[in-house]
Design an enzyme around this catalytic site. Structure first.
Site, PDB file in Angstrom:
ATOM      1  CG  ASP A 144      -0.339  -0.797 -14.566  1.00  9.17           C
ATOM      2  OD1 ASP A 144      -1.204  -0.446 -15.341  1.00  9.17           O
ATOM      3  OD2 ASP A 144       0.522  -1.021 -13.956  1.00  9.17           O
ATOM      4  CE  LYS A 145      -4.690   5.397 -17.338  1.00  8.77           C
ATOM      5  NZ  LYS A 145      -5.271   6.181 -15.307  1.00  8.77           N
ATOM      6  CG  HIS A 146       0.945   6.038 -13.462  1.00 12.14           C
ATOM      7  ND1 HIS A 146       0.238   5.821 -11.679  1.00 12.14           N
ATOM      8  CD2 HIS A 146       0.489   7.244 -12.653  1.00 12.14           C
ATOM      9  CE1 HIS A 146       0.171   6.503 -11.113  1.00 12.14           C
ATOM     10  NE2 HIS A 146       0.667   7.691 -11.939  1.00 12.14           N
ATOM     11  CB  SER A 147      -4.191   8.488 -14.950  1.00 14.80           C
ATOM     12  OG  SER A 147      -4.691   9.671 -14.845  1.00 14.80           O
ATOM     13  CB  THR A 198      -7.703   3.467  -9.579  1.00 10.47           C
ATOM     14  OG1 THR A 198      -7.254   4.155 -10.275  1.00 10.47           O
ATOM     15  CG2 THR A 198      -8.222   1.960 -10.254  1.00 10.47           C
ATOM     16  NE  ARG A 249       4.959  13.217  -3.779  1.00 12.09           N
ATOM     17  CZ  ARG A 249       4.750  12.195  -5.014  1.00 12.09           C
ATOM     18  NH1 ARG A 249       4.507  11.190  -5.183  1.00 12.09           N
ATOM     19  NH2 ARG A 249       3.835  12.448  -6.132  1.00 12.09           N
ATOM     20  CB  SER A 251       6.066   8.419  -6.767  1.00  9.66           C
ATOM     21  OG  SER A 251       4.944   7.616  -6.015  1.00  9.66           O
ATOM     22  CE  LYS A 272       3.082   3.933  -7.677  1.00 10.85           C
ATOM     23  NZ  LYS A 272       3.600   4.671  -6.712  1.00 10.85           N
ATOM     24  CE  LYS A 273       2.490   2.265 -13.283  1.00 13.59           C
ATOM     25  NZ  LYS A 273       0.767   1.851 -12.439  1.00 13.59           N
TER      26      LYS A 273
END
Length: 354
Positions: free
Chosen positions: A82-85, A122, A170, A185, A189-190
């Site tokens: 997975d990727k997160h920005s 997203t 937040r 956060s 999730k990951k």
């Protein structure tokens, strides 16, 4: 358990919270016994006083285990990526990257978010596509991954429920930019996704959460360190966000631009970032001997139509009618705009020539 006001006071005064105290706080958030005012006070105390690496790891673990964790077939071991920005303006990378990685043989269970602060989400972008369903149960996610290789979904009530509460608060308590809260956060999730590898796009600049490269590097270090402790192969790229990524800003417009990227075209800066992040993930999961070879393999998936085909299959699997999915992926620019709908008011703003 220690009363919540005692824990708030302890963190307010700059003291370290024990693992059991952090678990107690997260339990109160999840079970609804903590009042919103108390949660907000704790968020502000963490924002002002910070957390050390051990506290951040404990918070991440407690949040990850506040709900269900995903379970995958043993055959997928090593392929789950997975990727997160950290968010910027015009960042539609996930829309092109998830299907491109799936076309290369990865499994991508991408749990994404909505807009936070001034950054676009997203999920909001994908919901500009008629019929697209971001809400999928863990069982539905596994079914889609088996068929398509990727899905982009929202956080279900079963997954990391503590983060759903904290994420919402937040935004309204001015604690969005807290390093330990961001780390917990993202990585809770990951961790719930049971990933093999994760790449993080940590942005800095005027349109990012962190304006300077130094502050972004501090966040990247925190994410990589906690990710490693969770058993996820984690890498971070620091990327500049002084101007929007690509040329389009806005949900439907960004979907159109992601489709251009999936056809092997689109703005060069978007393609560069998609292939750079994807190249690292292919390398981390053993599908390439290095990041550069991974980048080339991912670029081929964009150029040969396999990534676009996977995107169309993902749309169908997540509720988009077949004709709509086909029209978006094979239609002309005008047909695509018609499917997504155009703004009722369009105003052209010409710039004076230099």
């Amino acid at each position: 358990p220690t009363p919540l006001p005692t824990l708030i006071r302890k963190k307010r005064d700059g003291e370290r919270l024990e693992d059991a105290e952090i678990r107690s706080f997260v339990r109160g958030v999840t079970e609804g016994t903590a009042q919103q005012g108390q949660i907000g006070a704790m968020l502000m105390a963490i924002r002002l006083r910070g957390m050390d690496a051990g506290e951040t790891l404990a918070l991440t673990r407690a949040m990850a285990s506040s709900g269900r964790t995903l379970a995958w077939p043993p055959a997928w071991h090593g392929l789950l990526v997975d990727k997160h920005s950290t968010g910027g303006v015009g960042d539609k990378v996930s829309l092109a990257l998830a299907p491109a990685l799936a076309a290369c043989g990865c499994k991508v269970p991408m749990i994404s978010g909505r807009g936070l602060g001034h950054t676009g989400g997203t999920l909001d972008k994908l919901e500009a596509i008629p019929g697209f369903r971001v809400s999928q149960s863990p069982e539905e996610m596994q079914h889609i991954l088996a068929r398509v290789g990727c899905c982009i979904v929202g956080q279900s009530a079963e997954l990391v429920p503590a983060d759903r509460v904290l994420y919402g608060l937040r935004d309204v308590t001015a604690t969005v930019d807290s390093l330990p809260l961001i780390t917990a956060s993202i990585l809770s999730k990951k961790a719930a996704e049971r990933l093999s590898a994760l790449v993080l796009d940590v942005k800095f600049g005027e349109a990012a959460l962190y304006p300077t490269q130094e502050s972004a590097r501090e966040l990247a270090r925190s994410l990589v360190e906690v990710g490693a402790h969770l058993g996820i192969r984690t890498a971070a790229l620091l990327t500049r966000m002084e101007q929007p990524l690509g040329r389009a800003v806005g949900n439907a417009l960004e979907v159109l631009e992601a489709l251009q990227c999936l056809e092997g075209g689109g703005p060069p800066d978007l393609r560069h970032l998609v292939t750079a992040l994807g190249g690292v993930l292919l390398w981390q999961s053993g599908m390439a001997t290095g990041a550069e070879q991974g980048r080339e393999r991912l670029a081929r998936a964009l150029d040969d139509g396999s990534a676009l085909g996977t995107f169309e299959a993902m749309l169908g699997a997540q509720g988009v009618p077949p004709d709509t999915a086909r029209g978006l992926c094979a239609g002309t620019p005008a047909q695509r705009r018609q499917l997504l709908g155009e703004a009722k008011v369009c105003e052209e703003l010409p710039t004076p020539q230099e």
